[in-house]
Design a protein around this motif. Structure first.
Motif, PDB file in Angstrom:
ATOM      1  N   ARG B  45      69.306  17.617  55.872  1.00 45.12           N
ATOM      2  CA  ARG B  45      68.601  16.823  55.067  1.00 45.12           C
ATOM      3  C   ARG B  45      69.953  16.847  54.016  1.00 45.12           C
ATOM      4  O   ARG B  45      70.175  15.397  54.296  1.00 45.12           O
ATOM      5  CB  ARG B  45      67.511  17.213  54.724  1.00 45.12           C
ATOM      6  CG  ARG B  45      66.762  17.224  55.644  1.00 45.12           C
ATOM      7  CD  ARG B  45      65.109  17.839  54.370  1.00 45.12           C
ATOM      8  NE  ARG B  45      64.385  16.257  53.828  1.00 45.12           N
ATOM      9  CZ  ARG B  45      63.892  15.402  54.402  1.00 45.12           C
ATOM     10  NH1 ARG B  45      63.620  15.382  55.521  1.00 45.12           N
ATOM     11  NH2 ARG B  45      63.599  14.845  53.551  1.00 45.12           N
ATOM     12  N   ALA B  48      72.416  14.566  55.761  1.00 45.47           N
ATOM     13  CA  ALA B  48      72.341  12.861  56.321  1.00 45.47           C
ATOM     14  C   ALA B  48      72.260  12.114  54.932  1.00 45.47           C
ATOM     15  O   ALA B  48      71.708  11.088  55.331  1.00 45.47           O
ATOM     16  CB  ALA B  48      70.595  13.263  57.338  1.00 45.47           C
ATOM     17  N   GLY B  49      72.121  12.422  53.737  1.00 51.27           N
ATOM     18  CA  GLY B  49      71.709  12.237  52.527  1.00 51.27           C
ATOM     19  C   GLY B  49      70.495  12.001  52.186  1.00 51.27           C
ATOM     20  O   GLY B  49      69.893  11.444  51.671  1.00 51.27           O
ATOM     21  N   LEU B  50      68.867  12.666  53.117  1.00 50.21           N
ATOM     22  CA  LEU B  50      67.805  12.438  52.969  1.00 50.21           C
ATOM     23  C   LEU B  50      67.699  13.485  51.404  1.00 50.21           C
ATOM     24  O   LEU B  50      66.356  13.839  51.016  1.00 50.21           O
ATOM     25  CB  LEU B  50      66.794  12.662  54.080  1.00 50.21           C
ATOM     26  CG  LEU B  50      67.259  12.190  54.679  1.00 50.21           C
ATOM     27  CD1 LEU B  50      66.498  12.565  56.935  1.00 50.21           C
ATOM     28  CD2 LEU B  50      66.879  10.847  54.843  1.00 50.21           C
ATOM     29  N   PRO B  76      71.626   7.668  52.918  1.00 50.29           N
ATOM     30  CA  PRO B  76      71.503   7.872  54.229  1.00 50.29           C
ATOM     31  C   PRO B  76      71.456   6.389  54.935  1.00 50.29           C
ATOM     32  O   PRO B  76      72.110   6.524  55.924  1.00 50.29           O
ATOM     33  CB  PRO B  76      69.710   7.871  53.905  1.00 50.29           C
ATOM     34  CG  PRO B  76      69.155   8.273  53.050  1.00 50.29           C
ATOM     35  CD  PRO B  76      70.102   7.475  51.970  1.00 50.29           C
ATOM     36  N   GLN B  77      71.431   5.019  54.549  1.00 43.75           N
ATOM     37  CA  GLN B  77      72.016   3.998  55.646  1.00 43.75           C
ATOM     38  C   GLN B  77      73.109   4.120  55.253  1.00 43.75           C
ATOM     39  O   GLN B  77      73.859   3.398  56.579  1.00 43.75           O
ATOM     40  CB  GLN B  77      70.991   2.633  54.463  1.00 43.75           C
ATOM     41  CG  GLN B  77      69.788   2.777  54.600  1.00 43.75           C
ATOM     42  CD  GLN B  77      69.189   3.564  53.840  1.00 43.75           C
ATOM     43  OE1 GLN B  77      69.962   3.864  53.293  1.00 43.75           O
ATOM     44  NE2 GLN B  77      67.586   2.824  53.540  1.00 43.75           N
ATOM     45  N   THR B  81      74.946   8.869  60.112  1.00 36.23           N
ATOM     46  CA  THR B  81      74.597  10.323  60.662  1.00 36.23           C
ATOM     47  C   THR B  81      73.300   9.484  61.754  1.00 36.23           C
ATOM     48  O   THR B  81      72.797   9.112  62.042  1.00 36.23           O
ATOM     49  CB  THR B  81      74.173  10.831  60.090  1.00 36.23           C
ATOM     50  OG1 THR B  81      73.147  10.828  59.101  1.00 36.23           O
ATOM     51  CG2 THR B  81      75.111  11.909  58.754  1.00 36.23           C
ATOM     52  N   TYR B  83      70.218  11.506  62.987  1.00 33.19           N
ATOM     53  CA  TYR B  83      69.392  12.713  63.375  1.00 33.19           C
ATOM     54  C   TYR B  83      68.096  12.428  64.422  1.00 33.19           C
ATOM     55  O   TYR B  83      67.664  11.651  64.529  1.00 33.19           O
ATOM     56  CB  TYR B  83      68.731  12.588  61.530  1.00 33.19           C
ATOM     57  CG  TYR B  83      68.183  13.621  61.004  1.00 33.19           C
ATOM     58  CD1 TYR B  83      67.039  14.439  61.355  1.00 33.19           C
ATOM     59  CD2 TYR B  83      68.614  13.878  59.869  1.00 33.19           C
ATOM     60  CE1 TYR B  83      66.576  15.657  60.531  1.00 33.19           C
ATOM     61  CE2 TYR B  83      68.271  15.011  58.900  1.00 33.19           C
ATOM     62  CZ  TYR B  83      67.319  15.919  59.298  1.00 33.19           C
ATOM     63  OH  TYR B  83      66.934  17.170  58.656  1.00 33.19           O
ATOM     64  N   PHE B  85      64.916  14.918  64.025  1.00 26.29           N
ATOM     65  CA  PHE B  85      63.534  15.025  63.954  1.00 26.29           C
ATOM     66  C   PHE B  85      62.872  16.081  64.964  1.00 26.29           C
ATOM     67  O   PHE B  85      63.026  16.258  66.320  1.00 26.29           O
ATOM     68  CB  PHE B  85      62.755  14.511  62.853  1.00 26.29           C
ATOM     69  CG  PHE B  85      63.531  13.414  61.681  1.00 26.29           C
ATOM     70  CD1 PHE B  85      63.326  14.166  61.199  1.00 26.29           C
ATOM     71  CD2 PHE B  85      63.931  12.052  62.919  1.00 26.29           C
ATOM     72  CE1 PHE B  85      64.029  13.191  59.745  1.00 26.29           C
ATOM     73  CE2 PHE B  85      64.333  11.629  60.720  1.00 26.29           C
ATOM     74  CZ  PHE B  85      64.831  12.433  60.055  1.00 26.29           C
ATOM     75  N   GLN B  86      62.694  17.414  63.950  1.00 28.12           N
ATOM     76  CA  GLN B  86      62.041  18.399  64.979  1.00 28.12           C
ATOM     77  C   GLN B  86      60.555  17.722  65.662  1.00 28.12           C
ATOM     78  O   GLN B  86      61.072  18.634  66.531  1.00 28.12           O
ATOM     79  CB  GLN B  86      61.422  19.316  64.507  1.00 28.12           C
ATOM     80  CG  GLN B  86      61.529  20.598  64.653  1.00 28.12           C
ATOM     81  CD  GLN B  86      61.039  22.086  63.564  1.00 28.12           C
ATOM     82  OE1 GLN B  86      61.122  22.071  62.981  1.00 28.12           O
ATOM     83  NE2 GLN B  86      60.684  23.004  64.010  1.00 28.12           N
ATOM     84  N   ASP B  87      59.718  17.520  65.125  1.00 26.24           N
ATOM     85  CA  ASP B  87      59.141  16.735  66.104  1.00 26.24           C
ATOM     86  C   ASP B  87      59.045  15.310  66.548  1.00 26.24           C
ATOM     87  O   ASP B  87      58.458  14.034  66.405  1.00 26.24           O
ATOM     88  CB  ASP B  87      57.458  16.895  64.946  1.00 26.24           C
ATOM     89  CG  ASP B  87      57.442  16.671  64.016  1.00 26.24           C
ATOM     90  OD1 ASP B  87      58.541  15.632  63.121  1.00 26.24           O
ATOM     91  OD2 ASP B  87      56.645  16.575  63.296  1.00 26.24           O
ATOM     92  N   ALA B  89      59.086  11.940  65.365  1.00 27.56           N
ATOM     93  CA  ALA B  89      59.574  11.272  64.421  1.00 27.56           C
ATOM     94  C   ALA B  89      59.625   9.802  65.354  1.00 27.56           C
ATOM     95  O   ALA B  89      60.362   8.662  64.489  1.00 27.56           O
ATOM     96  CB  ALA B  89      60.624  11.086  63.047  1.00 27.56           C
TER      97      ALA B  89
END
Lengths: 231, 220
Positions: B45, B48-50, B76-77, B81, B83, B85-87, B89
């Motif tokens: 995260r 990614a800048g989150l 993040p914009q 990157t 990304y 996500f694990q589930d 998104a």
């Protein structure tokens, strides 16, 4: 007979106008406040939530009294408005709008906050990484996922504003054709012993409320088709 | 390719957690390896800048995306990157095609349901999900969701692909086929890739460089 009907329609028209404006105001303020409290992090957040929820539990007459203190002719805001701008809110339909807005506000605010808290923040993260700015994310992700639950609250707020009595009576009074809404007209009709008018008014407002509740029921979460795109 | 050193202190009631991750590599296939709760996702995260570290710097290729000393912190914009996500998104209110087209326009409106974009059609074909284009995420399987998420990310041509446990939710057969797809895509696109896992098989397939994290601390 004609006069009775006419008076009922006038009162209904006024109620719809007042409730419509109150709902529009609450849609903007309630959604904004709901979003702020769902996503914001600041000191006193839960205290602010409590204050914004107060109109739900306080007697409408108490709210009406608060409003008189604030926007009455001798109130600190009302006095200023009348002296410098010549605007008088008490005993006007605009005053009724303010009273109805205040009473119904928590219904929009609460449902908006819950709706925003239920949307997955990871979806907003995904949109950020994909390059979207905050306003675009709100318009394209957050609001589309929350609007159903918000709309259900908005309809309840509309119904509540339609039925508003206590605060409206204190702030706007009961001037036929100007501030005498349907629910106040019922009270006046009964006081005057005009049973035919009271009967019509009561049936009319019941029908309107049933329609609103049916609409709200259709929109409430859990009432959706399986595999619905908005599930 | 990737050079970073980040530090962040987390304090939640009586629990404290310190993240201190240092990593440097010129390889383009990188794996973040460690037990759950070690800080792998937090590290991702941060890239990614989150999540913003208290202190540190992150360089992706020749771009500095974070340097607290020089007050550089790209949003993040701006970081470009990708990304995963694990589930996954995926946006539940949009069709597969709309999901994939999502990052192509940054305005206030979502892509239209009927709109056909050559890039979107290309990725639908390439990842074998063209038949699902008009379906909603709720009605497709986990493996299919992952392909959609991958297409949604790759169409924006990110500078680096960040994958958070991409195979964890898949069964064994699906896992090896996804692993192969990812392997081929990485080589064809020559895109740098950082993958979180605690599966040793991923380590051997993608771990040209490995970042070990344990209780928030990186080890060589």
């Amino acid at each position: 007979m004609f006069d009775t009907m006419n008076a009922a329609w006038i009162a209904l028209g006024l109620s719809l106008k007042v409730a419509g404006w109150a709902t529009t105001i609450n849609l903007v303020l309630g959604v904004a406040a709901g979003y702020l409290l769902a996503r914001g992090r600041f000191w006193g957040k839960e205290l602010l939530d409590t204050i914004l929820t107060l109109p739900l539990v306080m007697p409408p007459t108490v709210l009406g009294y608060y409003l008189l203190v604030l926007i009455g002719r001798k109130g600190w805001l009302g006095g200023w408005l009348e002296h410098s701008l010549g605007i008088r809110l008490v005993f006007s339909w605009q005053g009724a709008v303010i009273a109805a807005s205040l009473v119904a506000f928590p219904l929009v605010f609460k449902s908006a906050r819950a709706a925003f808290e239920n949307t997955d923040p990871q979806l907003e993260d995904a949109a950020r990484v994909l390059g979207l700015g905050p306003m675009a994310i709100f318009a394209r992700v957050t609001l589309p996922l929350a609007w159903r639950a918000i709309l259900a609250g908005v309809l309840l707020a509309f119904a509540r504003a339609m039925g508003e009595f206590g605060a409206t009576l204190m702030v706007a009074g009961s001037i036929p054709g100007q501030t005498q809404t349907l629910s106040i007209a019922v009270y006046e009709a009964v006081q005057a012993g005009d049973d035919p008018l009271a009967n019509r008014l009561v049936l009319l407002i019941s029908a309107v409320c049933i329609v609103i509740l049916l609409l709200a029921g259709k929109l409430l979460p859990g009432h959706q088709r399986q595999g619905s795109p908005h599930a | 390719m990737l050079e970073m050193h980040i530090q962040k202190q987390f304090q939640h009631k009586d629990r404290a957690f310190r993240l201190d991750v240092r990593f440097q590599t010129s390889q383009s296939r990188m794996v973040v390896f460690g037990p759950s709760g070690a800080g792998k996702s937090l590290t991702m995260r941060a890239i990614a800048g989150l999540m913003t570290p208290d202190e540190g710097h992150i360089r992706l290729g020749d771009r500095t995306v974070l340097d607290t000393q020089r007050s550089i912190n790209l949003s993040p914009q701006q970081r470009r990157t990708g990304y995963l996500f694990q589930d996954y998104a995926l946006f539940p209110h949009l069709t597969v095609r709309q999901n994939i087209a999502f990052g192509l326009q940054h305005g206030w409106r979502n892509p239209r349901k009927q709109a056909q974009h050559p890039g979107v059609e290309h990725w639908l074909q390439r990842l074998g999900i063209a038949a699902l284009a008009d379906q909603y995420p709720a009605s497709i399987s986990g493996g299919q969701k992952q392909r959609v998420a991958l297409a949604r990310t790759l169409i924006t041509e990110p500078d680096i692909l960040l994958l958070d446990e991409p195979f964890a939710a898949l069964d064994t057969t699906l896992r090896s086929s996804m692993r192969q797809i990812l392997d081929e895509l990485q080589q064809q696109l020559a895109i740098p890739m950082l993958l979180i896992t605690h599966d040793p098989e991923d380590l051997s397939a993608f771990g040209d460089a490995v970042l070990h994290i344990h209780e928030g601390q990186s080890h060589d």
